[in-house]
Design an enzyme around this catalytic site. Structure first.
Site, PDB file in Angstrom:
ATOM      1  N   ASN A  75       0.845  -1.198   0.000  1.00  5.73           N
ATOM      2  CA  ASN A  75       0.000   0.000   0.000  1.00  5.73           C
ATOM      3  C   ASN A  75       0.878   1.244   0.000  1.00  5.73           C
ATOM      4  O   ASN A  75       2.102   1.152   0.004  1.00  5.73           O
ATOM      5  CB  ASN A  75      -0.943  -0.020   1.205  1.00  5.73           C
ATOM      6  N   ALA A 134       1.758   1.112  11.734  1.00  7.44           N
ATOM      7  CA  ALA A 134       1.963   0.454  10.435  1.00  7.44           C
ATOM      8  C   ALA A 134       0.648   0.240   9.698  1.00  7.44           C
ATOM      9  O   ALA A 134      -0.390  -0.006  10.309  1.00  7.44           O
ATOM     10  CB  ALA A 134       2.660  -0.886  10.643  1.00  7.44           C
ATOM     11  N   ASP A 163      -3.920  -6.457   5.153  1.00  7.97           N
ATOM     12  CA  ASP A 163      -4.889  -7.308   5.846  1.00  7.97           C
ATOM     13  C   ASP A 163      -4.786  -8.767   5.399  1.00  7.97           C
ATOM     14  O   ASP A 163      -5.094  -9.675   6.151  1.00  7.97           O
ATOM     15  CB  ASP A 163      -6.315  -6.787   5.587  1.00  7.97           C
ATOM     16  N   LYS A 211     -13.083   0.051  17.670  1.00 11.23           N
ATOM     17  CA  LYS A 211     -11.764  -0.551  17.407  1.00 11.23           C
ATOM     18  C   LYS A 211     -10.934  -0.599  18.685  1.00 11.23           C
ATOM     19  O   LYS A 211     -10.216  -1.561  18.935  1.00 11.23           O
ATOM     20  CB  LYS A 211     -11.049   0.284  16.317  1.00 11.23           C
ATOM     21  N   LYS A 259      -9.796  -4.332  19.802  1.00  4.94           N
ATOM     22  CA  LYS A 259      -8.362  -4.685  19.801  1.00  4.94           C
ATOM     23  C   LYS A 259      -7.752  -4.575  21.200  1.00  4.94           C
ATOM     24  O   LYS A 259      -6.559  -4.722  21.361  1.00  4.94           O
ATOM     25  CB  LYS A 259      -7.613  -3.779  18.815  1.00  4.94           C
TER      26      LYS A 259
END
Ligand code: C5P
Length: 416
Positions: free
Chosen positions: A223, A288, A292, A350, A354
């Site tokens: 990416n 980073a 995925d 999130k 996480k």
């Protein structure tokens, strides 16, 4: 070229120039010191004035040059005691045999030797002289005395000398002398940060940049992440007194000063490096842009062109930040989120999913900030147990955003 001075405030240097042909190099030295942002005042011995005029140094430093100890007019301006107090550092370059002898033996019969005695500032000496004079027992004895007294020496170089001799005694290059002085200040600031900085004594691990997921030996999926935000955070953490390790994917950025860098390519390698560091880690910052998915079976050889379609099957990569957050002895976990809508809702989800302590969210629908940009804007959310309100970081240079993130981390750590 304007180098970035390591000093938080302008550092003040008294440059003593003594007699010798190398005195001409001190003119360049003034320029190099000013490139680092130092404020320079020049003191010349009588001997030095036989080789180069005070006017040259006045023009280069922007200030009158000091030459006399017993001069009523000069003393009514910035006298020797004031100069001695003003200096953050005394640099003698070139330092003649005579000036070294004076300093080593406590003589105070001219302006420079008097300033040397009267100043509490650290002293750097860059000797320059004929190779025979350098080798003389008395010179070496005097130098040993100076070193024992805590004076730092920029050693002379070997080579052909102006007098025709070949040997040790040539003044070190101005660039080298200026860099030595700058490094000295940087180290002094570092020592203070290590004791008193916001992240003093903390071990920080940062993931940054993209990952590359191999398809075959010559192709990969990746990416556009440039790593700029992660590198800026590494720099800010180091400046705040932390020991910093940066686990970076392939980016074209220089490693920030003082930061240890581990270079990886794939998400799997990033995870392995992270797991190895987790035990001694206090703060883990995941900037980073991890791919995925990775290719299920990386081809051993280059895939040949054949047919109109090619199917590459992908499998999910591990979530690095979530994996580290699940470790028993987990560090303070910081994640990032890039959202285009419902920023608060998604960021908080999130944060929970996480198991993060803090999440910094940027609005990637804005075209003026983001990936390749030097600027960013973010909203920071903390896990509930910190009882800290969200913090909006307005659009600013990534460097400034990084410092505000460090501040946010330090606040949360202080309250936990
Ligand atoms: O799930 P998402 O990719 O939006 O999460 C972003 C955050 O999670 C970032 O902090 C990123 O560095 C981290 N991340 C990770 N490993 C992944 C995916 C994301 O550490 N595989």
């Amino acid at each position: 070229m304007k180098l970035e001075a390591k000093a938080l405030q302008t550092r003040r240097i008294v440059l003593g120039v003594t007699g010798g042909i190398a005195a001409y190099k001190s003119a360049i030295l003034v320029r190099r010191l000013k490139d680092y942002g130092f404020d320079v005042r020049v003191v010349m011995s009588h001997g030095a004035q036989a080789f180069i005029t005070p006017l040259t140094f006045q023009a280069l430093s922007g200030y009158p040059v000091h030459t006399e100890l017993l001069d009523a007019e000069a003393e009514s301006g910035m006298g020797h005691i004031e100069l001695a107090r003003w200096a953050d550092l005394l640099l003698i370059a070139p330092a003649s045999c005579d000036s070294i002898a004076k300093c080593a033996n406590g003589l105070a019969d001219d302006l420079l030797s008097t300033i040397y005695l009267a100043s509490k500032a650290p002293v750097w000496v860059a000797p320059a002289m004929n190779q025979q004079m350098w080798a003389a027992k008395s010179t070496q004895r005097n130098l040993t005395t100076l070193v024992e007294d805590g004076v730092h020496i920029v050693m002379p170089e070997a080579g052909e000398q102006a007098c025709g001799d070949v040997g040790l005694g040539r003044l070190a290059e101005p660039e080298q002398i200026a860099a030595a002085v700058n490094d000295f200040f940087a180290q002094a600031e570092r020592d203070i940060s290590e004791k008193f900085g916001l992240l003093a004594g903390k071990n920080v691990v940062i993931t940054a940049g993209p990952t590359r997921e191999l398809i075959d030996p010559v192709r990969y999926i990746s990416n556009h992440s440039t790593g700029k935000m992660g590198f800026a955070i590494a720099e800010a953490c180091y400046a705040a007194g932390a020991k910093v390790t940066l686990i970076s994917g392939p980016v074209s950025l220089n490693t920030p000063n003082g930061v240890q860098r581990i270079q990886i390519q794939t998400a799997q390698e990033m995870l392995e490096a992270s797991l190895q560091l987790v035990e001694a880690c206090d703060v883990f910052i995941a900037t980073a842009a991890v791919a995925d998915y990775r290719v299920a079976h990386v081809a051993e050889h280059k895939i040949k062109k054949a047919g109109d379609e090619l199917t590459v099957s992908l499998i999910k990569n591990p979530d690095i930040v979530a994996t580290i957050a699940q470790q028993q002895q987990r560090p303070f976990m910081v994640g990032f989120a890039a959202e285009t809508q419902n920023i608060e809702e998604y960021a908080k989800a999130k944060l929970k999913a996480k198991k993060l302590d803090m999440i910094a969210c940027n609005d990637v629908s804005r075209s003026d900030i983001g990936f390749a940009s030097d600027e960013n804007a973010m909203t920071v959310f903390f896990a509930e147990q910190y009882h800290l309100p969200q913090r909006i970081l307005e659009k600013a240079a990534k460097k400034d955003i990084a410092m505000q993130l460090v501040d946010s981390i330090a606040k949360a750590l202080a309250g936990s």
